[in-house]
Design a protein around this motif. Structure first.
Motif, mmCIF file in Angstrom:
data_model
loop_
_atom_site.group_PDB
_atom_site.id
_atom_site.type_symbol
_atom_site.label_atom_id
_atom_site.label_comp_id
_atom_site.label_asym_id
_atom_site.label_seq_id
_atom_site.Cartn_x
_atom_site.Cartn_y
_atom_site.Cartn_z
ATOM 1 N N ARG A 196 0.815 -1.224 0.000
ATOM 2 C CA ARG A 196 0.000 0.000 0.000
ATOM 3 C C ARG A 196 0.847 1.272 0.000
ATOM 4 O O ARG A 196 0.350 2.342 -0.298
ATOM 5 C CB ARG A 196 -0.948 0.002 1.229
ATOM 6 N N ASN A 200 -1.897 2.159 -5.420
ATOM 7 C CA ASN A 200 -3.261 2.560 -5.077
ATOM 8 C C ASN A 200 -4.024 1.322 -4.635
ATOM 9 O O ASN A 200 -4.031 0.305 -5.345
ATOM 10 C CB ASN A 200 -3.926 3.179 -6.307
ATOM 11 N N SER A 201 -4.667 1.430 -3.489
ATOM 12 C CA SER A 201 -5.260 0.221 -2.915
ATOM 13 C C SER A 201 -6.293 0.550 -1.839
ATOM 14 O O SER A 201 -6.356 1.669 -1.330
ATOM 15 C CB SER A 201 -4.156 -0.651 -2.301
ATOM 16 N N CYS A 202 -7.065 -0.471 -1.496
ATOM 17 C CA CYS A 202 -7.982 -0.386 -0.362
ATOM 18 C C CYS A 202 -8.287 -1.808 0.091
ATOM 19 O O CYS A 202 -7.837 -2.770 -0.534
ATOM 20 C CB CYS A 202 -9.283 0.347 -0.737
ATOM 21 N N CYS A 203 -9.023 -1.914 1.183
ATOM 22 C CA CYS A 203 -9.416 -3.236 1.660
ATOM 23 C C CYS A 203 -10.898 -3.206 1.985
ATOM 24 O O CYS A 203 -11.353 -2.329 2.727
ATOM 25 C CB CYS A 203 -8.596 -3.602 2.904
ATOM 26 N N GLY A 220 -11.743 5.617 -4.629
ATOM 27 C CA GLY A 220 -11.724 4.849 -3.373
ATOM 28 C C GLY A 220 -10.347 4.313 -3.002
ATOM 29 O O GLY A 220 -10.117 3.944 -1.863
ATOM 30 N N LEU A 221 -9.440 4.235 -3.977
ATOM 31 C CA LEU A 221 -8.115 3.691 -3.678
ATOM 32 C C LEU A 221 -7.158 4.825 -3.306
ATOM 33 O O LEU A 221 -7.281 5.932 -3.806
ATOM 34 C CB LEU A 221 -7.537 2.936 -4.882
ATOM 35 N N ASN A 222 -6.218 4.542 -2.437
ATOM 36 C CA ASN A 222 -5.167 5.518 -2.148
ATOM 37 C C ASN A 222 -3.860 4.805 -1.828
ATOM 38 O O ASN A 222 -3.817 3.571 -1.722
ATOM 39 C CB ASN A 222 -5.583 6.484 -1.024
ATOM 40 N N ASN A 247 -6.753 1.188 4.497
ATOM 41 C CA ASN A 247 -7.765 1.947 3.744
ATOM 42 C C ASN A 247 -9.043 1.094 3.708
ATOM 43 O O ASN A 247 -9.548 0.717 2.654
ATOM 44 C CB ASN A 247 -7.295 2.297 2.328
ATOM 45 N N LEU A 249 -12.624 -0.059 3.791
ATOM 46 C CA LEU A 249 -13.895 0.515 3.310
ATOM 47 C C LEU A 249 -14.998 -0.524 3.347
ATOM 48 O O LEU A 249 -14.735 -1.719 3.151
ATOM 49 C CB LEU A 249 -13.741 0.954 1.836
ATOM 50 N N PHE A 254 -17.464 1.568 -1.312
ATOM 51 C CA PHE A 254 -16.599 1.336 -2.483
ATOM 52 C C PHE A 254 -17.431 1.320 -3.773
ATOM 53 O O PHE A 254 -17.052 1.946 -4.768
ATOM 54 C CB PHE A 254 -15.833 0.009 -2.319
#
Ligand SMILES: C[S@@+](CC[C@H](N)C(=O)[O-])C[C@H]1O[C@@H](n2cnc3c(N)ncnc32)[C@H](O)[C@@H]1O
Length: 259
Positions: A196, A200-203, A220-222, A247, A249, A254
């Motif tokens: 991360r 760019n990513s999220c969970c 939504g990704l950072n 991150n 969500l 999302f």
């Protein structure tokens, strides 16, 4: 003679009672109960990993899918709605192992790079689902290798990024006597948090944490600001800052950002 038998039985009963008391002591322990509750909460969360993968694949009209670590295809692989699907698994957990490539992910990527598999080495996958060996060092390699074969607007998806307790995040899968029992997320979270800092990513907060990584910026990704805060990857620090580190969500937020 009778005295001897009674004495023997008494000692056997005493031994069982001591074991019973020991078991009770553990199962009544506050942290044991808390971990069991966390497992139960996680099990009620929806959507499942395949719902999330299917949603992502629709947003990019995905054509090629790769799953690393399949076990029983009925649980996830068969539920993915993408036309060309490929699977890799050495068959550690499911004897039948009906996959395309019966090998470890390391061997798969090595043979793919040498062009010695039935798919060419310029293949690009739109979605790669990493769910093989859940140890940080291996997951980091799987992410690195997957990036090389990911289409520009594709997604890497990772299972088990959000362990609800340190017992779920233990390294040894086969230790079932912890408060997490058989539930195991391993140390995938460490590799995901590290990735991360670059991607760019999220969970998604569901199904034990479904990590999403993209090569490009997406709603939504950072990228996680590279801080020195947890450079030893201590679970307690991760736990305190879980939302930011992952991150994290909800699926609803999302999908709202991506529709
Ligand atoms: C958690 S299961 C996969 C579950 C499946 N993806 C699902 O969603 O239901 C993990 C699988 O990874 C496989 N595995 C273990 N080590 C591996 C490795 N080095 N490379 C690829 N797969 C591996 C195991 O054989 C096992 O079938």
């Amino acid at each position: 003679m009778i005295k001897k038998i009674v004495k023997k039985r008494y000692h056997a009963l005493k031994k069982y009672y001591e074991l019973y008391k020991l078991g009770k002591k553990f199962s009544n322990d506050e942290s044991f109960q808390l971990t069991k509750n966390l497992t139960n909460i996680e099990k009620t969360k929806k959507p499942y990993r395949f719902d999330i993968i299917n949603f992502l694949s629709l947003t990019i009209n995905a054509q090629n899918y790769l799953e690393i670590g399949v076990r029983n295809p009925a649980d996830n692989f068969n539920l993915i709605n993408i036309s060309n699907k490929y699977s890799v698994d050495p068959g550690v957990e499911f004897e039948l192992n009906p996959v395309d490539f019966k090998m470890t992910s390391d061997d798969f990527f090595s043979q793919l790079s040498q062009n010695s598999l039935k798919i060419p080495n310029d293949t690009k996958f739109d979605v790669i689902f990493i769910d093989g060996l859940h140890l940080a060092q291996q997951v980091e390699k799987d992410i690195f290798n997957s990036i090389q074969y990911l289409s520009e607007d594709g997604f890497i998806v990772l299972h088990d990024c959000n362990p609800p307790s340190e017992h779920h995040a233990r390294e040894t899968y086969s230790f079932y006597n912890s408060p997490a029992g058989g539930a195991w997320n391993g140390t995938t979270w460490k590799a995901f948090v590290k990735a991360r800092m670059t991607y760019n990513s999220c969970c998604i907060d569901s199904d034990w944490g479904v990590g999403i990584i993209s090569k490009s910026a997406k709603p939504g990704l950072n990228i996680l600001k590279n801080s020195e805060e947890n450079h030893f990857y201590e679970y307690s620090i991760f736990n305190d800052k879980r939302k930011e580190f992952l991150n994290l969500l909800s699926f609803e937020s999302f999908t709202q950002k991506n529709s």
